[in-house]
Design an enzyme around this catalytic site. Structure first.
Site, mmCIF file in Angstrom:
data_model
loop_
_atom_site.group_PDB
_atom_site.id
_atom_site.type_symbol
_atom_site.label_atom_id
_atom_site.label_comp_id
_atom_site.label_asym_id
_atom_site.label_seq_id
_atom_site.Cartn_x
_atom_site.Cartn_y
_atom_site.Cartn_z
ATOM 1 N N LYS A 1 0.904 -1.084 -0.074
ATOM 2 C CA LYS A 1 0.154 0.025 -0.041
ATOM 3 C C LYS A 1 0.781 1.268 0.049
ATOM 4 C CE LYS A 1 -3.046 2.620 2.961
ATOM 5 N NZ LYS A 1 -4.016 2.784 4.363
ATOM 6 N N LYS B 1 -9.785 13.010 8.408
ATOM 7 C CA LYS B 1 -9.405 12.640 9.634
ATOM 8 C C LYS B 1 -9.325 13.786 10.590
ATOM 9 C CE LYS B 1 -6.189 8.929 8.088
ATOM 10 N NZ LYS B 1 -6.715 7.941 9.078
ATOM 11 N N ASP C 1 -11.999 7.065 4.135
ATOM 12 C CA ASP C 1 -10.803 6.897 4.989
ATOM 13 C C ASP C 1 -10.183 5.391 4.852
ATOM 14 O OD1 ASP C 1 -8.353 7.596 6.165
ATOM 15 O OD2 ASP C 1 -9.580 7.805 8.293
ATOM 16 N N GLU D 1 -9.178 3.580 2.759
ATOM 17 C CA GLU D 1 -8.946 3.611 1.096
ATOM 18 C C GLU D 1 -7.635 2.583 0.935
ATOM 19 O OE1 GLU D 1 -7.404 5.291 3.577
ATOM 20 O OE2 GLU D 1 -5.253 5.061 3.098
ATOM 21 N N ARG E 1 -7.523 -0.797 1.422
ATOM 22 C CA ARG E 1 -8.069 -1.834 1.180
ATOM 23 C C ARG E 1 -8.547 -1.589 -0.493
ATOM 24 N NH1 ARG E 1 -12.183 -2.070 5.928
ATOM 25 N NH2 ARG E 1 -10.378 -0.661 6.689
ATOM 26 N N ASP F 1 -2.575 10.391 3.410
ATOM 27 C CA ASP F 1 -3.899 9.977 3.837
ATOM 28 C C ASP F 1 -4.496 11.065 4.527
ATOM 29 O OD1 ASP F 1 -6.338 8.808 4.056
ATOM 30 O OD2 ASP F 1 -5.395 7.007 5.384
ATOM 31 N N ASP G 1 2.095 6.739 5.322
ATOM 32 C CA ASP G 1 0.971 5.781 4.817
ATOM 33 C C ASP G 1 1.364 4.968 3.629
ATOM 34 O OD1 ASP G 1 -1.445 4.452 5.857
ATOM 35 O OD2 ASP G 1 -2.725 5.728 4.473
#
Ligand code: BES
Ligand code: MG
Ligand code: ZN
Length: 499
Positions: A266, A278, A348, A350, A352, A271, A289
């Site tokens: 990933k 967030k 959020d 995201e 996956r 993010d 991230d």
């Protein structure tokens, strides 16, 4: 502003190996197993007995990481440092890394460090042990200070050498471990770099540098990903002004027709959470991230640098999750490359979505023996395991056991959590094939269930590294916010089982 996305290798000390003699300059570090006698090589220095006195006053018995420090022990040396190694039969890879890191820390002001290891019939220092010591020192030397213009302390140590009668074996092992060390440092540095400097394009450029080691690097831009119908991944990037990238790194070190093993990362360069934004508190940490992608890149470096005899594909999905007029909304439904549709409940969740398409692409295109993905996927894994284990989720017991034991070998530890149909149901959606969140409970598991819907029957493991790649506790061989977790672990997994 510096724009360094290379690794500051120039700041790291040079490493060399030589025959067993006491140096005439700088600091000499004597490795001392528990309850061992002083090695013959220092006897000349201890003519007046002051070293023996120091040992007795300090009650030094050679316990792991204990030390005795003697300033100006003779007319030449600046310092003699005895460093305890503990019981040599019980010390593993990480124990040696910690010794090396400790040496680097205790000798931070020395320009030249010579590490002395004198094996004897009773003391079984091996070349391998000493190479891990040097690795610990090198990893400790990594310091993320690219952006400091004041109070910048240039490192004083410019050379570390090992003097031992097992020097040839140590030198040989170091050839291998040096590549692994660089891989760890590359991963750490990618995570530390701020997102204004390291966007998707800059990360791609960094990955492309691996071609110097013989890695084939292929880059898919938005157009190619659109053609492949990777709308789950592309939806995440919709609100960003930066273009998405899928980078494939291939190392063919194995037999010609042998199926590859695959690692998928990933790579969310930042993010914000997107429209499900967030809270401000600690949002700056989300520059990390892309820690999964960083680990895959560092691992590919390690494997290629040590010319691992295995065919490997590393795939990283690089995007940025931003809120914007064009950003994806909660309630949107996207169709992934697999054809399965996903209702976005929370923008959020995201990571996956990125992995759904990257994993599908990986198995379809490369038919790997297995796939392991690494992702800073959930905050919930921090609640469950803190910073000391990565979450492991898998559809395959053998693969899980191999990862777990590589974790124990390297002290990059993992802990397996369950997957099952009861959890899988939690991500069924009334409007699409699935939704991208499963509610408040078992957040790391429902994320794992989501990924599993994109792996078919391929042996697969998911490592949730949100707690282990960043915000890492400091230790003897890492002072960095980002640990580089995953590089040593997976390099060891490969070496133990697949070469
Ligand atoms: N990148 C985060 C996970 C994360 C959190 C990594 C803290 C490192 C430290 C991920 O994209 C995320 O936001 N996950 C959500 C999922 C939720 C909306 C279902 C989370 O964990 O809150
Ligand atoms: Mg998120
Ligand atoms: Zn994320």
């Amino acid at each position: 502003m510096p724009n360094s996305i290379g690794v500051p290798m120039a700041k790291l000390p040079t490493i060399s190996f030589s025959a067993l003699t006491l140096p005439t300059k700088g600091v000499a570090v004597i490795l001392m197993p528990e309850d061992a006698k002083l090695p013959a090589v220092v006897k000349g220095i201890d003519k007046s007995g002051q070293l023996s006195r120091a040992i007795s006053i300090a009650e030094f018995t050679g316990k792991h990481l204990a030390s005795v420090n003697l300033i100006a022990p003779d007319e030449n040396l600046d310092r003699l440092l005895l460093l305890g190694c503990g019981d040599l039969n019980n010390i593993k890879e990480e124990g040696w890394l910690r010794i090396g890191g400790k040496i680097k820390a205790l000798c931070a002001k020395a320009a030249r460090i010579t590490i002395i290891a004198e094996p004897s019939p009773k003391i079984n220092f091996t070349g391998e042990n000493l190479a891990f010591v040097v690795m610990g020192a090198k990893l400790r030397a990594y310091d993320f200070d690219d952006y400091k213009t004041k109070d910048k302390k240039p490192p004083k140590t410019t050379s570390i050498s090992v003097a031992s009668n097992v020097a040839p074996a140590a030198r040989k092992k170091w050839k291998e471990l040096n590549g692994v060390s660089d891989g760890v440092i590359i991963a750490r540095d990618l995570v530390n770099q701020p997102a204004n400097v390291l966007g998707t394009v800059e990360f791609t450029r960094r990955a492309q540098k691996l071609s110097a080691l013989g890695v084939k690097v292929e880059v898919l831009a938005e157009k190619e990903m659109k053609a492949l119908k990777m709308d789950a991944l592309l939806g995440v990037n919709q609100g960003s002004v930066r273009p998405p990238r899928l980078v494939v790194m291939k190392w063919d070190g194995g037999k010609v027709k042998e199926k590859p093993i695959a690692f998928v990362g990933k790579g969310v360069v930042f993010d914000t959470g997107g429209i499900s934004i967030k809270p401000a508190n600690s949002m700056e940490d989300m520059k990390g991230d892309m820690g999964g992608a960083a680990a895959v890149t560092g691992l590919m470096h390690a494997l290629a640098a040590r010319k691992a005899k295995v065919n490997v594909v590393g795939i990283i999905g690089l995007v940025e999750n931003m809120p914007d007029g064009k950003a994806q909304r909660p309630g949107d439904i996207v169709k992934s490359m697999s054809g399965q549709t996903i209702e976005i409940i929370n923008t959020d969740a995201e990571g996956r979505l990125v992995l759904a398409d990257a994993l599908w692409y990986c198995q379809r295109k490369y038919k790997p023996k297995f796939m392991i993905n690494l992702a800073t996927l959930t905050g919930a894994i921090l609640v469950a395991l803190g910073h000391h284990h990565a979450g492991l989720f898998s559809n395959n017991d053998e693969l899980s056991e191999n990862i777990t034991s590589a974790g124990l070998d390297t002290a990059e530890k993992v802990w397996r959590l369950p997957l099952s149909t009861e959890y899988d149901k939690l991500i069924d959606s009334k409007n699409a094939d699935m939704k991208n969140t499963g509610g408040r409970f078992a957040g790391s598991i429902t994320a794992g269930q989501f990924l599993q819907r994109f792996v078919n029957d391929v042996p697969w493991a998911h490592l949730d590294v949100a707690g282990t790649v960043m915000g890492s506790p400091k230790n003897e061989y890492s002072q960095s916010w980002s640990s580089g977790f995953g590089v040593r672990l997976l390099n060891r997994l490969v070496a133990n089982n697949y070469e």
